[in-house]
Design an enzyme around this catalytic site. Structure first.
Site, PDB file in Angstrom:
ATOM      1  N   ARG A  14       0.835  -1.207   0.000  1.00 22.58           N
ATOM      2  CA  ARG A  14       0.000   0.000   0.000  1.00 22.58           C
ATOM      3  C   ARG A  14       0.869   1.257   0.000  1.00 22.58           C
ATOM      4  O   ARG A  14       1.850   1.349   0.708  1.00 22.58           O
ATOM      5  CB  ARG A  14      -0.901   0.006   1.237  1.00 22.58           C
ATOM      6  CG  ARG A  14      -1.605   1.347   1.449  1.00 22.58           C
ATOM      7  CD  ARG A  14      -2.848   1.259   2.271  1.00 22.58           C
ATOM      8  NE  ARG A  14      -2.632   0.889   3.655  1.00 22.58           N
ATOM      9  CZ  ARG A  14      -3.623   0.612   4.509  1.00 22.58           C
ATOM     10  NH1 ARG A  14      -4.879   0.651   4.099  1.00 22.58           N
ATOM     11  NH2 ARG A  14      -3.362   0.278   5.745  1.00 22.58           N
TER      12      ARG A  14
ATOM     13  N   ARG B  96       3.127   4.075   4.973  1.00 23.23           N
ATOM     14  CA  ARG B  96       2.814   4.432   6.355  1.00 23.23           C
ATOM     15  C   ARG B  96       3.794   3.802   7.343  1.00 23.23           C
ATOM     16  O   ARG B  96       4.150   2.642   7.181  1.00 23.23           O
ATOM     17  CB  ARG B  96       1.378   3.988   6.682  1.00 23.23           C
ATOM     18  CG  ARG B  96       0.337   4.978   6.199  1.00 23.23           C
ATOM     19  CD  ARG B  96      -1.068   4.443   6.241  1.00 23.23           C
ATOM     20  NE  ARG B  96      -1.400   3.666   7.427  1.00 23.23           N
ATOM     21  CZ  ARG B  96      -2.606   3.168   7.668  1.00 23.23           C
ATOM     22  NH1 ARG B  96      -3.588   3.376   6.799  1.00 23.23           N
ATOM     23  NH2 ARG B  96      -2.840   2.465   8.738  1.00 23.23           N
TER      24      ARG B  96
HETATM   25  P1  ADP Z   1      -6.410   0.430   8.288  1.00 21.45           P
HETATM   26  O1  ADP Z   1      -6.734   1.254   7.066  1.00 21.45           O
HETATM   27  O2  ADP Z   1      -5.183  -0.365   8.108  1.00 21.45           O
HETATM   28  O3  ADP Z   1      -7.595  -0.344   8.768  1.00 21.45           O
HETATM   29  P2  ADP Z   1      -6.637   2.864   9.739  1.00 21.45           P
HETATM   30  O4  ADP Z   1      -6.017   3.865   8.838  1.00 21.45           O
HETATM   31  O5  ADP Z   1      -8.115   2.753   9.761  1.00 21.45           O
HETATM   32  O6  ADP Z   1      -6.003   1.449   9.434  1.00 21.45           O
HETATM   33  O7  ADP Z   1      -6.146   3.094  11.222  1.00 21.45           O
HETATM   34  C1  ADP Z   1      -4.787   3.316  11.528  1.00 21.45           C
HETATM   35  C2  ADP Z   1      -4.598   3.322  13.036  1.00 21.45           C
HETATM   36  O8  ADP Z   1      -5.390   4.379  13.629  1.00 21.45           O
HETATM   37  C3  ADP Z   1      -5.040   2.061  13.749  1.00 21.45           C
HETATM   38  O9  ADP Z   1      -4.039   1.053  13.738  1.00 21.45           O
HETATM   39  C4  ADP Z   1      -5.314   2.595  15.151  1.00 21.45           C
HETATM   40  O10 ADP Z   1      -4.102   2.803  15.866  1.00 21.45           O
HETATM   41  C5  ADP Z   1      -5.924   3.956  14.876  1.00 21.45           C
HETATM   42  N1  ADP Z   1      -7.394   3.849  14.754  1.00 21.45           N
HETATM   43  C6  ADP Z   1      -8.146   4.021  13.635  1.00 21.45           C
HETATM   44  N2  ADP Z   1      -9.448   3.835  13.891  1.00 21.45           N
HETATM   45  C7  ADP Z   1      -9.543   3.532  15.207  1.00 21.45           C
HETATM   46  C8  ADP Z   1     -10.618   3.211  16.086  1.00 21.45           C
HETATM   47  N3  ADP Z   1     -11.904   3.166  15.658  1.00 21.45           N
HETATM   48  N4  ADP Z   1     -10.340   2.950  17.384  1.00 21.45           N
HETATM   49  C9  ADP Z   1      -9.079   3.004  17.854  1.00 21.45           C
HETATM   50  N5  ADP Z   1      -8.003   3.276  17.076  1.00 21.45           N
HETATM   51  C10 ADP Z   1      -8.228   3.545  15.767  1.00 21.45           C
HETATM   52  P1  ADP Z   2      -8.188  -0.498   4.414  1.00 21.24           P
HETATM   53  O1  ADP Z   2      -8.708   0.915   4.316  1.00 21.24           O
HETATM   54  O2  ADP Z   2      -9.262  -1.490   4.731  1.00 21.24           O
HETATM   55  O3  ADP Z   2      -7.022  -0.631   5.326  1.00 21.24           O
HETATM   56  P2  ADP Z   2      -7.256  -0.071   1.667  1.00 21.24           P
HETATM   57  O4  ADP Z   2      -8.468   0.323   0.911  1.00 21.24           O
HETATM   58  O5  ADP Z   2      -6.274   0.994   2.004  1.00 21.24           O
HETATM   59  O6  ADP Z   2      -7.667  -0.925   2.965  1.00 21.24           O
HETATM   60  O7  ADP Z   2      -6.530  -1.227   0.834  1.00 21.24           O
HETATM   61  C1  ADP Z   2      -5.290  -1.798   1.267  1.00 21.24           C
HETATM   62  C2  ADP Z   2      -4.364  -1.970   0.053  1.00 21.24           C
HETATM   63  O8  ADP Z   2      -4.865  -3.011  -0.783  1.00 21.24           O
HETATM   64  C3  ADP Z   2      -4.247  -0.726  -0.816  1.00 21.24           C
HETATM   65  O9  ADP Z   2      -2.947  -0.653  -1.306  1.00 21.24           O
HETATM   66  C4  ADP Z   2      -5.260  -0.974  -1.933  1.00 21.24           C
HETATM   67  O10 ADP Z   2      -4.870  -0.338  -3.145  1.00 21.24           O
HETATM   68  C5  ADP Z   2      -5.233  -2.496  -2.072  1.00 21.24           C
HETATM   69  N1  ADP Z   2      -6.564  -3.083  -2.369  1.00 21.24           N
HETATM   70  C6  ADP Z   2      -7.775  -2.665  -1.918  1.00 21.24           C
HETATM   71  N2  ADP Z   2      -8.779  -3.451  -2.386  1.00 21.24           N
HETATM   72  C7  ADP Z   2      -8.173  -4.413  -3.139  1.00 21.24           C
HETATM   73  C8  ADP Z   2      -8.661  -5.543  -3.903  1.00 21.24           C
HETATM   74  N3  ADP Z   2      -9.969  -5.835  -3.968  1.00 21.24           N
HETATM   75  N4  ADP Z   2      -7.745  -6.300  -4.540  1.00 21.24           N
HETATM   76  C9  ADP Z   2      -6.417  -6.018  -4.466  1.00 21.24           C
HETATM   77  N5  ADP Z   2      -5.896  -4.977  -3.785  1.00 21.24           N
HETATM   78  C10 ADP Z   2      -6.753  -4.181  -3.115  1.00 21.24           C
END
Ligand code: ADP
Ligand code: ADP
Ligand code: ZN
Length: 215
Positions: free
Chosen positions: A127, A160
């Site tokens: 990502r 990230r």
């Molecule tokens: P991902 O896209 O990988 O699911 P996010 O970008 O949503 O991750 O979140 C990144 C980080 O922000 C999490 O690992 C956590 O530390 C914090 N975070 C996000 N949403 C929440 C939540 N609803 N409660 C607690 N921590 C959160």
């Molecule tokens: P989340 O917000 O749940 O953490 P993201 O939307 O950021 O997830 O997706 C995580 C990574 O996987 C990104 O690099 C995105 O481009 C890729 N990705 C998302 N959906 C798919 C899919 N259906 N197939 C393959 N790669 C994906």
């Protein structure tokens, strides 16, 4: 229409939320994005969240809930919103229920992107996130037109800091321990809709649209 989008880290919540924003004019509320913005602006929530995020732990419920509450209070959402990454614990879900009564909105759909956890490591390690607008790409599955540059705004793409192997392990573990019980909670309520997140992005979106048709 107000939607909760759930799923483990890397399941595709941000990617699908983006499409829902373009297609239906909904507003995305990503707690991860809100925390990262707070961090870069060094506001109170950012200072608190920094260490939890860095090591892959959840930010404590009371801060997370207070931040979401502030955000819902200070903004208007004419066509509705998508909660991306909130709630992530049962306590957060209960608080959301009370906030929704207070602010008089209702949640129309809870969508869970279902995907085997072993698929997530490659999604997370590939990502790339835009420094300016938060859009996400993937080096292999969704590469930007120009390497390192955001298609949408020309911003710089970065990896990230919580995407290190160690932090990813903790995040997946945290998901299993703290967020999976929330899926059981919504399943018991009968309100959750599971969508197969382990298919191409367009197909995931089609399935989501199908679920929303009768809402
Ligand atoms: P991902 O896209 O990988 O699911 P996010 O970008 O949503 O991750 O979140 C990144 C980080 O922000 C999490 O690992 C956590 O530390 C914090 N975070 C996000 N949403 C929440 C939540 N609803 N409660 C607690 N921590 C959160
Ligand atoms: P989340 O917000 O749940 O953490 P993201 O939307 O950021 O997830 O997706 C995580 C990574 O996987 C990104 O690099 C995105 O481009 C890729 N990705 C998302 N959906 C798919 C899919 N259906 N197939 C393959 N790669 C994906
Ligand atoms: Zn951008």
């Amino acid at each position: 229409m107000n939607i909760i989008l759930m799923g483990p880290p890397g399941a595709g919540k941000g990617t699908q939320a983006d499409r829902l924003v373009s297609q239906y004019g909904l507003t995305q509320i990503s707690t991860g994005d809100l925390f990262r913005k707070a961090l870069s602006e060094q506001t109170k929530y950012g200072v608190i969240a920094k260490y939890f995020i860095q090591f892959g732990h959840l930010v404590p419920d009371d801060y997370t809930i207070a931040m979401v509450r502030d955000h819902l209070k200070e903004n208007t959402f004419d066509n509705g919103f998508i909660l991306d990454g909130f709630p992530r614990t049962i306590i957060q879900a209960r608080e959301l229920e009370s906030i929704s009564r207070e602010f008089k909105f209702k949640i129309d759909a809870i969508i869970n992107l279902d995907i085997p956890l072993e698929k997530l490591v490659s999604r997370l390690s590939g990502r790339r996130t835009c420094q300016s607008c938060g859009a996400t790409f993937h080096v292999e599955f969704n590469p930007p037109k120009v390497e390192g540059v955001c298609d949408k705004c020309g911003g710089e793409l970065y990896q990230r800091p919580d995407e290190s192997e160690e932090a990813v392990k903790v995040r997946l573990d945290t998901y299993n321990k703290q967020t999976r019980p929330l899926i059981d909670y919504y399943t018991m309520q009968g309100t959750i809709i599971n969508v197969n997140g382990d298919q191409p992005m367009e197909d995931v979106f089609k399935d989501i649209e199908k679920c929303l048709e009768d809402k």
